[in-house]
Structures are given as structure tokens and as C-alpha cells.
Design an enzyme around this catalytic site. Sequence first.
Site, PDB file in Angstrom:
ATOM      1  N   ARG A 105      39.143  36.843  40.604  1.00  0.00           N
ATOM      2  CA  ARG A 105      39.338  36.482  42.020  1.00  0.00           C
ATOM      3  C   ARG A 105      38.694  37.481  42.981  1.00  0.00           C
ATOM      4  NH1 ARG A 105      40.480  32.895  39.398  1.00  0.00           N
ATOM      5  NH2 ARG A 105      42.337  31.605  39.431  1.00  0.00           N
ATOM      6  N   SER A 128      47.465  29.469  45.744  1.00  0.00           N
ATOM      7  CA  SER A 128      48.178  30.632  45.195  1.00  0.00           C
ATOM      8  C   SER A 128      48.181  31.774  46.210  1.00  0.00           C
ATOM      9  CB  SER A 128      47.500  31.124  43.914  1.00  0.00           C
ATOM     10  OG  SER A 128      47.504  30.115  42.939  1.00  0.00           O
ATOM     11  N   GLU A 146      46.312  37.107  46.942  1.00  0.00           N
ATOM     12  CA  GLU A 146      45.033  36.419  46.719  1.00  0.00           C
ATOM     13  C   GLU A 146      44.516  35.914  48.076  1.00  0.00           C
ATOM     14  OE1 GLU A 146      44.621  33.488  43.527  1.00  0.00           O
ATOM     15  OE2 GLU A 146      43.363  32.291  44.852  1.00  0.00           O
TER      16      GLU A 146
END
Length: 333
Positions: free
Chosen positions: A202, A256, A326
Site C-alpha cells: 500500500r 479500508s 491506509e
Amino acid sequence: MRMVEPKTRQNPNHLGLPVKQLKQVFGDRLQENEPLARYTSARIGGPADAFLVVNSVRELSETAEAIWRLGLSFIVLGSGSNVLVSDAGVRGIVVLNRAKEVRFEEEDGEPMVWAGSGASLSVVARQASARGLSGLEWAVGIPGTIGGAVVGNAGAHGSDMAASLILAEILHRPVEMGPVGLAGGEPSRETWLVEQMGFSYRSSTLKRQPGEAVVLAALLRLGRSTPDSQSEIQARVEAFNEHRRRTQPPGASMGSMFKNPPGDYAGRLIDAAGLKGTRIGEAEISSLHGNFFINRGNARAQDVKALLDLARTSVAEKFSVDLETEIQLVGDW
Ligand code: EPU
């Protein structure tokens, strides 16, 4: 969304925006005080002082250059799916990326797709699957734009952008930035091969160096299917869709909220901390998936931020795990 620090980003234009100059350059394209809630998937966020929409890769490139030439910086908003914009909004320039061009190509018999950074990753993935081209099944149903996916190395079902990207077309800001109102050096248009992206879970070099560059377009690798494997592609797409419908809540959210910590899952930890269903104002930790926070109506960014802090603190206290966000926090807090 890109070019924003993972933590709170301060006003990039410390001396205030030279609105007059911006108007001279952008004319009627410049919108002032534009509420950002309508451009984010969570439907949350205060106004941007200056707001510009770009409708092509070329327009994105020219707009970035023009802003940099004024010695200013900007934030790119894609589909607004991975960001929490503060209630106070952004005291700078926001560029809404609608550079959605998509071209399916072939080189030496190898299929690939070139897409503008404002194209929806999910739409491109569905178009590929519908053409019987494999490789992007994991991305069907992932919110966000191609550009956001490149910067954040978006992923699902064991795959990610790092596995699909061939190269990204980047516009790098001038190395020497002039003071506000004065031109610095020249921006450079660069092609970064996947090896140069510095991808990790990520994240990427671009994410770690916010404001340095903007993704204009990406070239993604695809695979050709036989009539037999065509049904396998569709089966994979269906299975992933079904998993998402079963495990992820519908409604206004940011996807998320936290990255999964090594060897565990943020959703599982928030669940085990007993926080599912917790509400602050009209923001709620989903009772279906602990790593999804829902806007039940008129949630404020402040409420979502309070839930983030609560989840992080509780998980740290109970399980000694530090959760890392995130999503990116944008604007003045
Ligand atoms: N779990 C719980 N309780 C919960 C939620 C999850 O115990 O409330 C458990 C599940 O049972 C499972 C594990 O945690 O054993 C992982 O859950 P899930 O399969 O839903 O996947 P995830 O790790 O939470 C990741 C991506 C999603 C992607 C899915 C599907 C991250 C941070 N998230 O979620 O990506 O859609 O896998 O592959 O990597 C996004 O990044 O925005 C996103 C939606």
C-alpha cells in the site's frame, strides 16, 4: 488521491493563495470555495479554496505545470475513496482528476491497457475482463482511480498494482521551486518502469514523497485468454464480487481505514477489541467489517477522526499493535 502526507498535511501555500493570479491563468475554470464532500466516497469534507477540474491527461499535465509555474502546489483528488477531508477543508488548490482516457493495446502479441490516471481502476478492470483479458480480476470492485491505485499500490485478493503495472507516466515538479508568484525550473515528464516505483504494501516512492510528482497515466499488463479460460476469468470476478458483498458494507465509506499490520488484519483486531458498531456522531465502525467506517448521514470528518483514534488506541492497549492508517488525511485539522 495522491501527493498528501499520510498524516495531517498543512496548508501547502503558506503565504495564502494568490487568487488574482490564479484567475488570470485559469479564468472561469477556477472555482472558489468548492465543497469537497460531493467528491469524496464518504461524502465528507469542507471546501477547497481553489478547485480545478481536468478532463484529460493533457489538461492534467498543463494544469500541474501552470500551478507549479506560479510557485504553488496542489492536491489531486481522484474518486475521493481513500481520503478523509477535514471539515475545515483545504486552504490550497485541489485538482479533480477526470483524465479518464483508456486504450487497449498490444505489443509483440502481449495485451495491455493504457489508462489516464483519472480513470476508474474498477471500470478498467471490468472492461479488460469483458474482453476476455486476464490479470485485473482482483481490481474489479476496488474503489479509486488508476492514479490513486498507482500511488497507494492498491490491492486485493493477494494481488496489487505492483503485480500489474508495466510503467507509469509521471510529471515531476521542477526541482527548483520558485517562491510564490515566480516560476522555478521546468517540470519533467518521465516514464517510470515498475521497478522504479519503490512499491511496498500500500505504498510507493510517490506516496512517500507527497507533492513531488503527479501520475498522468499508467500502462498495465494483461493476459490473453482461451475460450476455456474466459469462463475462469468470469468465475474469478464473480467470486471476488461475492466475497466483497458478503464481507464489506455498502454505503458511504472510505474503504479500508487502516493497513493490515504484518501477520494480522486491522479488521480482525478492531473486531476483537469489541468496537464494531461503535458510533461517534453519525460516523460508525461498520458492524459487518471492523476496518470500514460508515457515514450514516451527516457525519463530520472530526467524528471519523475520533473513531480512528479510538480504534488505534484500543488496539494498541489490548493487543500492543500499532495500526497505521491506509486512508490519507487531507486539509486543515
Ligand atoms: N475479520 C474479522 N472481523 C472483521 C473483519 C475481518 O475477523 O470485522 C477477519 C476476516 O474474517 C479475515 C481477515 O480478518 O480472516 C481479513 O478480512 P478480509 O478478507 O475482509 O480482508 P481485509 O484484509 O480486511 C483486504 C484489503 C481490502 C480488500 C480485501 C479483499 C487491506 C487493508 N484491505 O481487506 O482492500 O478489498 O482484502 O481482498 O489490505 C482497501 O484497501 O480499501 C480495500 C477495501
